[in-house]
Write an enzyme that holds these catalytic residues in place. Structure first.
Site, PDB file in Angstrom:
ATOM      1  N   GLY A 214     -55.223  22.092  59.408  1.00  0.00           N
ATOM      2  CA  GLY A 214     -54.883  22.609  60.318  1.00  0.00           C
ATOM      3  C   GLY A 214     -55.820  23.513  61.084  1.00  0.00           C
ATOM      4  CB  ALA A 215     -58.995  24.374  61.667  1.00  0.00           C
ATOM      5  CG  ASN A 216     -59.648  18.920  60.694  1.00  0.00           C
ATOM      6  OD1 ASN A 216     -60.722  19.302  60.890  1.00  0.00           O
ATOM      7  ND2 ASN A 216     -59.723  18.077  60.002  1.00  0.00           N
TER       8      ASN A 216
ATOM      9  CG  ASN B 125     -49.490   8.711  55.090  1.00  0.00           C
ATOM     10  OD1 ASN B 125     -49.724   8.784  54.528  1.00  0.00           O
ATOM     11  ND2 ASN B 125     -52.158   9.763  54.476  1.00  0.00           N
TER      12      ASN B 125
ATOM     13  CD  GLU C  52     -52.473  -3.419  60.630  1.00  0.00           C
ATOM     14  OE1 GLU C  52     -52.120  -4.018  60.930  1.00  0.00           O
ATOM     15  OE2 GLU C  52     -53.720  -3.317  59.660  1.00  0.00           O
TER      16      GLU C  52
ATOM     17  CB  THR D   7     -63.450  13.249  57.551  1.00  0.00           C
ATOM     18  OG1 THR D   7     -63.765  12.276  56.331  1.00  0.00           O
ATOM     19  CG2 THR D   7     -62.972  14.453  56.877  1.00  0.00           C
TER      20      THR D   7
ATOM     21  CG  ASP E 298     -55.800  16.234  59.944  1.00  0.00           C
ATOM     22  OD1 ASP E 298     -54.999  16.664  60.122  1.00  0.00           O
ATOM     23  OD2 ASP E 298     -56.135  16.594  59.189  1.00  0.00           O
TER      24      ASP E 298
ATOM     25  CB  SER F 140     -65.713  13.044  64.875  1.00  0.00           C
ATOM     26  OG  SER F 140     -64.730  13.895  63.598  1.00  0.00           O
TER      27      SER F 140
END
Length: 306
Positions: A44-46, A187, A227, A252, A256, A296
């Site tokens: 959620g935070a990401n 995914n 892909e 990582t 998100d 990141s």
């Protein structure tokens, strides 16, 4: 100029403890770590920070513990301009934690202690009703209770607010939640969990997406890692959007980043879905070139820079 989106995220907040190692240990093997870092995380935070860094107004609904990690995470979210008025402090449960085993290859394995994330209450969602009803879109994932997502999506649907469901971590999903979902973003693993179709080629991608639509979801985007992504809309528009080819250092937070950036850029009528997916793919490609989740995630300026 595109209107600044109003995004509500109902989701998880974790402190990420990143353990760097050459490879995963074998059973019974003891290995030395190559390094250790603590960073902000939680799906959620990401996703909220990804949306905020792509110029959205973001409000968060969730829980943290009454501990140092909770304080750290609230400060991190506020630093990106995210409204934390509806992040409640749970006196009985710790802030969520994720232990990320990061290998030299850039691949990771993650162990999660959910903590306060799984104790979000019905009243937490009800208290945020006014935020949900005035939003452009609400985003949720499965690191919080599914019943809370259903409650929030019902409010959103009644108010004409778009709903985006990121069905991760992979689990079975009640049909009543799928019927409240305007866009689902699994995914390959999550798609197989939802449809029993092994997604590994264009035909299986289309079949999985159509099955999800048959279960009540209007629009589907399958995220396919290196892909790229495949989408199918309720108007039967479909396209495979390739990923940007880069050297991954740490995957990582890549998924998100995709979801948050997508929420920030996708129009309510989905008429710009190809451009939004392209933007989200590019943002993800930037994320995997750095260590950690939140540190990141790129800004809109970084994504649109040539």
């Amino acid at each position: 100029m595109q209107k600044r989106k109003n995004v509500v995220v109902l989701g998880s907040i974790n402190a990420d403890i990143i353990l760097k190692l050459a490879r995963l240990p074998k059973p019974g093997e003891t290995m030395k770590l190559q390094g250790f870092e603590t960073a902000g995380g939680g799906k959620g935070a990401n996703q909220a920070i990804a949306a905020a860094r792509s110029s959205s107004e973001v409000h968060f609904v969730g829980r943290v513990g009454a501990d140092a990690y909770g304080k750290m995470m609230c400060e991190l979210l506020q630093k990106d301009g995210i409204n934390i008025e509806h992040i409640k402090t749970d006196a009985n449960n710790p802030t969520g934690q994720a232990y990320i085993l990061l290998q030299d290859s850039g691949e990771n394995s993650i162990l999660v202690n959910s903590g306060a994330n799984v104790f979000i209450q019905e009243e937490d969602v009800k208290d945020a009703r006014y935020l949900i009803e005035k939003a452009d879109v609400i985003v949720a994932q499965f690191e919080v209770p599914i019943n809370r997502i259903i409650e929030a999506f019902k409010m959103a649907r009644a108010a004409g607010v778009s709903t985006i469901l990121n069905p991760a971590p992979a689990t079975k999903v009640p049909d009543k939640l799928l019927e409240l979902t305007d866009l689902i973003t699994p995914n390959e693993v999550e798609a197989e969990m939802l449809t029993d179709i092994h997604v590994d080629n264009p035909i299986s991608q289309r079949n999985a997406a159509r099955m999800l639509q048959a279960k009540g979801v209007k629009n589907v985007i399958l995220t396919l890692g290196s892909e790229g992504a495949y989408y199918l809309t309720e108007n039967n528009q479909e396209q495979a959007v390739p990923a940007f080819k880069v050297k991954a250092i740490d995957t990582t937070g890549a998924g998100d980043t995709f979801i948050g950036c997508l929420a920030a850029k996708l129009n309510p009528n989905f008429d710009n879905i190809s451009q939004a997916v392209h933007y989200a793919n590019k943002a993800s490609s930037l994320t995997v070139q750095k260590i950690g989740a939140i540190p990141s995630i790129p800004t809109e300026k970084e994504v649109t820079r040539r």
